[in-house]
Design a protein around this motif. Structure first.
Motif, PDB file in Angstrom:
ATOM      1  N   TRP A 126     -16.275  -5.092   2.552  1.00 21.34           N
ATOM      2  CA  TRP A 126     -15.782  -5.058   1.173  1.00 21.34           C
ATOM      3  C   TRP A 126     -15.437  -3.634   0.743  1.00 21.34           C
ATOM      4  O   TRP A 126     -14.401  -3.397   0.143  1.00 21.34           O
ATOM      5  N   LYS A 127     -16.305  -2.685   1.057  1.00 19.83           N
ATOM      6  CA  LYS A 127     -16.028  -1.288   0.704  1.00 19.83           C
ATOM      7  C   LYS A 127     -14.780  -0.784   1.427  1.00 19.83           C
ATOM      8  O   LYS A 127     -13.967  -0.082   0.847  1.00 19.83           O
ATOM      9  N   THR A 146     -11.727  -2.117  -0.208  1.00 18.00           N
ATOM     10  CA  THR A 146     -11.475  -1.403  -1.461  1.00 18.00           C
ATOM     11  C   THR A 146     -10.785  -0.070  -1.188  1.00 18.00           C
ATOM     12  O   THR A 146      -9.813   0.297  -1.864  1.00 18.00           O
ATOM     13  N   HIS A 147     -11.263   0.659  -0.169  1.00 18.16           N
ATOM     14  CA  HIS A 147     -10.624   1.925   0.211  1.00 18.16           C
ATOM     15  C   HIS A 147      -9.198   1.681   0.711  1.00 18.16           C
ATOM     16  O   HIS A 147      -8.284   2.427   0.388  1.00 18.16           O
ATOM     17  N   LYS A 179      -7.201  -0.808  -0.029  1.00 15.24           N
ATOM     18  CA  LYS A 179      -6.353  -1.191  -1.156  1.00 15.24           C
ATOM     19  C   LYS A 179      -5.914   0.046  -1.925  1.00 15.24           C
ATOM     20  O   LYS A 179      -4.729   0.205  -2.244  1.00 15.24           O
ATOM     21  N   TRP A 193      -6.232  -5.583   3.702  1.00 15.62           N
ATOM     22  CA  TRP A 193      -7.406  -5.490   2.826  1.00 15.62           C
ATOM     23  C   TRP A 193      -7.855  -6.853   2.316  1.00 15.62           C
ATOM     24  O   TRP A 193      -9.051  -7.091   2.175  1.00 15.62           O
ATOM     25  N   ARG A 226     -11.586  -8.917   3.062  1.00 21.48           N
ATOM     26  CA  ARG A 226     -12.394  -9.610   2.049  1.00 21.48           C
ATOM     27  C   ARG A 226     -12.634 -11.071   2.434  1.00 21.48           C
ATOM     28  O   ARG A 226     -13.722 -11.606   2.210  1.00 21.48           O
TER      29      ARG A 226
END
Length: 196
Positions: free
Chosen positions: A74-75, A78-79, A81, A90, A94
């Motif tokens: 997930w992290k 986020t990076h 994206k 991305w 997820r």
């Protein structure tokens, strides 16, 4: 001066992402290795990593390993994206992260419906991992990324051949090889590949 600040920020985010991935991958593989130490029976080999989600001595270890993998995925997504990486990449990360919990919530040994749901979630997760790996190799082709992809595909083929009742019982080994291939797919580029 602004471009220097942007460059410094990009390097920091890239380094931070690599650290998150390294730590979460290390914890996941440690949890998986501990599960193997506790039980490496023929049943585990036949049932794959999912066996450790129903075997009483390893359930907590697998839940912890998957939870850490979820955070890493997930992290990273986020990076990715924020960095403008392809939406397929991305979002794929997820989807893989969410499917880890579907795998845990559907014990394969509790009837046909849960078994089929579990298998479909596992196959979807593997296909998403393959798509993300292909995207990342397209963006950063190198010897290391191609070798990582080859290992991932080899593990996937071994695992896929183990699913039908062909008396080829190497699902656990195939899944482990698949996961080992995942981190190496883009470890040398700006967007390292996390496990699923």
């Amino acid at each position: 001066m602004s471009s220097v600040d942007d460059s410094t920020t990009a390097v920091f985010v890239e380094t931070q992402t690599r650290h998150v991935l390294f730590i979460t991958q290390a914890i996941f593989f440690f949890a998986l290795a501990w599960c193997l130490v506790l039980n490496h029976s023929a049943t585990a080999e036949n049932d794959g990593i999912s066996f450790y989600g129903v075997y009483h001595e390893t359930v907590a270890l697998l839940i912890g390993g998957y939870a850490v993998a979820f955070v890493g995925l997930w992290k990273t997504s986020t990076h990715f994206k924020a960095a403008g990486v392809s939406i397929l990449t991305w979002v794929g990360l997820r989807v893989i992260a969410l499917l880890l919990f579907v795998l845990l919530a559907t014990p394969f040994n509790r009837g046909a419906f849960l078994n089929w749901t579990h298998m479909i979630a596992g196959v979807l997760g593997a296909l998403c991992q393959l798509e993300v790996a292909l995207q990342l190799v397209r963006e950063n082709r190198s010897f290391r990324t191609v070798i990582g992809l080859v290992v991932l595909v080899l593990g996937g083929l071994i695992a896929a051949a183990s699913l039908p009742d062909w008396h080829f019982e190497y699902l656990l080994q195939g899944e482990i090889i698949f996961q080992v291939g995942s981190p190496g797919v883009s470890s040398s580029g700006p967007t390292p590949w996390p496990i699923g």
